[in-house]
Design an enzyme around this catalytic site. Structure first.
Site, PDB file in Angstrom:
ATOM      1  CB  SER A  24      -0.878   0.040   1.258  1.00 62.37           C
ATOM      2  OG  SER A  24      -1.828  -0.986   1.220  1.00 62.37           O
ATOM      3  CG  ASP A 316      -5.366  -7.068   2.208  1.00 64.25           C
ATOM      4  OD1 ASP A 316      -6.498  -7.217   1.707  1.00 64.25           O
ATOM      5  OD2 ASP A 316      -4.658  -6.063   1.994  1.00 64.25           O
TER       6      ASP A 316
HETATM    7  C1  S3P Z   1      -5.679  -1.289   0.145  1.00 59.28           C
HETATM    8  C2  S3P Z   1      -6.908  -1.317   0.749  1.00 59.28           C
HETATM    9  C3  S3P Z   1      -7.694  -2.557   0.967  1.00 59.28           C
HETATM   10  C4  S3P Z   1      -6.819  -3.795   0.858  1.00 59.28           C
HETATM   11  C5  S3P Z   1      -5.931  -3.732  -0.354  1.00 59.28           C
HETATM   12  C6  S3P Z   1      -5.011  -2.532  -0.293  1.00 59.28           C
HETATM   13  C7  S3P Z   1      -4.995  -0.003  -0.035  1.00 59.28           C
HETATM   14  O1  S3P Z   1      -8.707  -2.635   0.002  1.00 59.28           O
HETATM   15  O2  S3P Z   1      -7.620  -4.950   0.804  1.00 59.28           O
HETATM   16  O3  S3P Z   1      -5.151  -4.912  -0.451  1.00 59.28           O
HETATM   17  O4  S3P Z   1      -3.791   0.016  -0.360  1.00 59.28           O
HETATM   18  O5  S3P Z   1      -5.650   1.034   0.138  1.00 59.28           O
HETATM   19  P1  S3P Z   1     -10.149  -1.917   0.165  1.00 59.28           P
HETATM   20  O6  S3P Z   1      -9.947  -0.477   0.244  1.00 59.28           O
HETATM   21  O7  S3P Z   1     -10.924  -2.330  -1.046  1.00 59.28           O
HETATM   22  O8  S3P Z   1     -10.731  -2.502   1.417  1.00 59.28           O
END
Ligand code: S3P
Length: 429
Positions: A24, A316
């Site tokens: 992220s 995750d």
């Molecule tokens: C992420 C947010 C999450 C997560 C993804 C990465 C991010 O998704 O599941 O692997 O980097 O902002 P969602 O915002 O759809 O919950």
């Protein structure tokens, strides 16, 4: 591709792993570097396929980006420096890339077309296209802009106050990135707190953001300045070793450089709740993100309930937590997690189906799963990642406690978030 034969019947697991960069944060460092003025240098960047998709999209938008392994240099020209792409922007498998990129493109006075792989083509996009259209972006796509391919023309945005219908950091971030380019103050209200890397990064790049409980606001027209980002290790990657260390007999693993942002540490809370033998040493703050070292050893575990505002803090990690729960005494219930159905795969179905092939006692529910732990070894079988990186890694950890041969189809998928996963795992044998 031939199925990969996984290591099974592992009786010890010992050593140290330097956890690769947070996915992220790596995405966001490239994105903010691209829209800031001046040079941004990124250290410990994650060279996973998803983050490489982000680099390639911004190169197509005219940003000069150099990469040497885990070091990246981004020559930002500011928000007005992006150029209309002369090719389709391909996000590959990356939901974070497409959703956050749409937030940035919404403020740009040009046209872009976005596509991704077969998994991206099934993932819901109106959660971002609706608020961005309310701000003034013109977006069209398959099934009323629910699915890719999507086409977007931006510019002249107005600020909104938006209550998120689902807890999603990607949607929050897309709206905040558009808000930085809108006229007025944009506010996002979250039903539950989600990862706050975007908010932290706005501040790192010299911008202002206001957080008041679950309300996050940004003012349009801010100038961001390039900076140095050292990306902490990804707790979502560390999670596979945390579980492996806890469930393999004679396990003792040290994980260094793990990001410990409280919006991401749900798995630590769950491991503690289940009785894991674990020590955490918090260290300094990196990239305005806390980091530390985690030591974990084989543990006697008990079942638990995982629900409510804990879910976004470990969303995750649920596939590997389900595996952990197969080794606990008693029942584990995971609920309020219907979002799992719209991840890289439907992770309720893939987790339940694949773990059942190895003999786990696990059932799907409409918003999660129930795992009947029996603290016993799993059996052999042929399983598949279904192209989902986290399912592939979870199954490789499951194989360690299987007493028969385990074959993994589509093992290459791990490269989406952890290209060296199998090497790092083997270093502990
Ligand atoms: C992420 C947010 C999450 C997560 C993804 C990465 C991010 O998704 O599941 O692997 O980097 O902002 P969602 O915002 O759809 O919950």
């Amino acid at each position: 591709m031939e199925a990969k034969k996984l290591k099974t019947n592992q009786k010890t697991l010992n050593g140290k792993v330097v956890v690769p960069g947070d996915k992220s944060i790596s995405h966001r460092a490239v994105m903010f570097g691209s829209i800031a003025s001046g040079v941004t240098t990124i250290e410990h960047f994650l060279p996973g396929e998803d983050c490489l998709s982000t680099i390639s999209c911004f190169k197509n938008l005219g940003v000069d980006i150099e990469r040497d392994g885990t070091k990246v240099t981004v020559y930002g020209n500011g928000l007005s420096g992006l150029k209309e792409p002369n090719a389709v922007l391909d996000v590959g498998n990356s939901g974070t890339t497409i959703r956050l990129l749409m937030g940035i493109l919404s403020g740009q006075p040009f046209h872009s077309v976005l596509i991704g792989d077969d998994s991206i083509a099934k993932r819901p996009m109106t959660r971002v296209t609706l608020p961005l259209a309310q701000m003034g972006a013109r977006i069209s796509g398959r099934n009323k802009a629910e699915f890719t391919p999507l086409s977007l023309s931006g510019g002249d945005l107005k600020a909104i106050e938006y209550k998120l219908p689902v807890a999603s950091a990607q949607v929050k971030s897309a709206i905040l990135l558009a808000g930085l380019q809108a006229d007025g103050v944009t506010t996002v209200i979250e039903p539950e707190k989600t990862r706050d890397h975007t908010e932290r990064m706005i501040q790192m790049f010299g911008g202002e953001v206001k957080t008041d409980g679950n309300r996050v606001s940004v003012c349009g027209g801010q100038q961001l300045a390039g900076t140095h980002v050292r990306v902490p290790g990804d707790i979502s990657s560390a999670a596979f070793f945390l579980v492996a260390g806890a469930i393999v007999p004679n396990g003792s693993i040290e994980l260094t450089n793990v990001g410990l942002n409280p919006t991401r540490t749900g798995i630590i809370d769950v491991l503690k709740q289940m009785g894991a033998n674990m020590v955490i040493e918090e260290e300094q703050t990196e990239a305005t993100e806390p980091i530390g070292t985690i030591k974990i050893q084989s543990s006697t575990l008990k079942g638990t309930v995982i629900s409510g505002d804990l879910i976004p803090r470990l969303i995750d990690e649920i596939p590997v937590i389900a595996l952990l729960a197969t080794q606990a005494e008693g029942k584990t219930v995971i609920k309020d997690a219907a979002e799992l159905k719209v991840k890289e795969t439907n992770r309720i179905d893939t987790v339940v189906n694949e773990l059942r092939k190895l003999g786990a006692n696990i059932e799907a529910t409409p918003d999660g799963m129930v795992i009947h732990g029996n603290n016993s070894t799993l059996k052999g079988g042929t399983v598949s990642s279904h192209g989902d990186h986290r399912i592939g890694m979870m199954l490789a950890v499951a194989a360690l406690i299987s007493d028969g041969d385990v074959y993994l189809e589509n093992s290459d998928a791990v490269a989406v978030s952890y290209p060296n996963f199998f090497d790092d795992l083997h270093s502990l044998f």
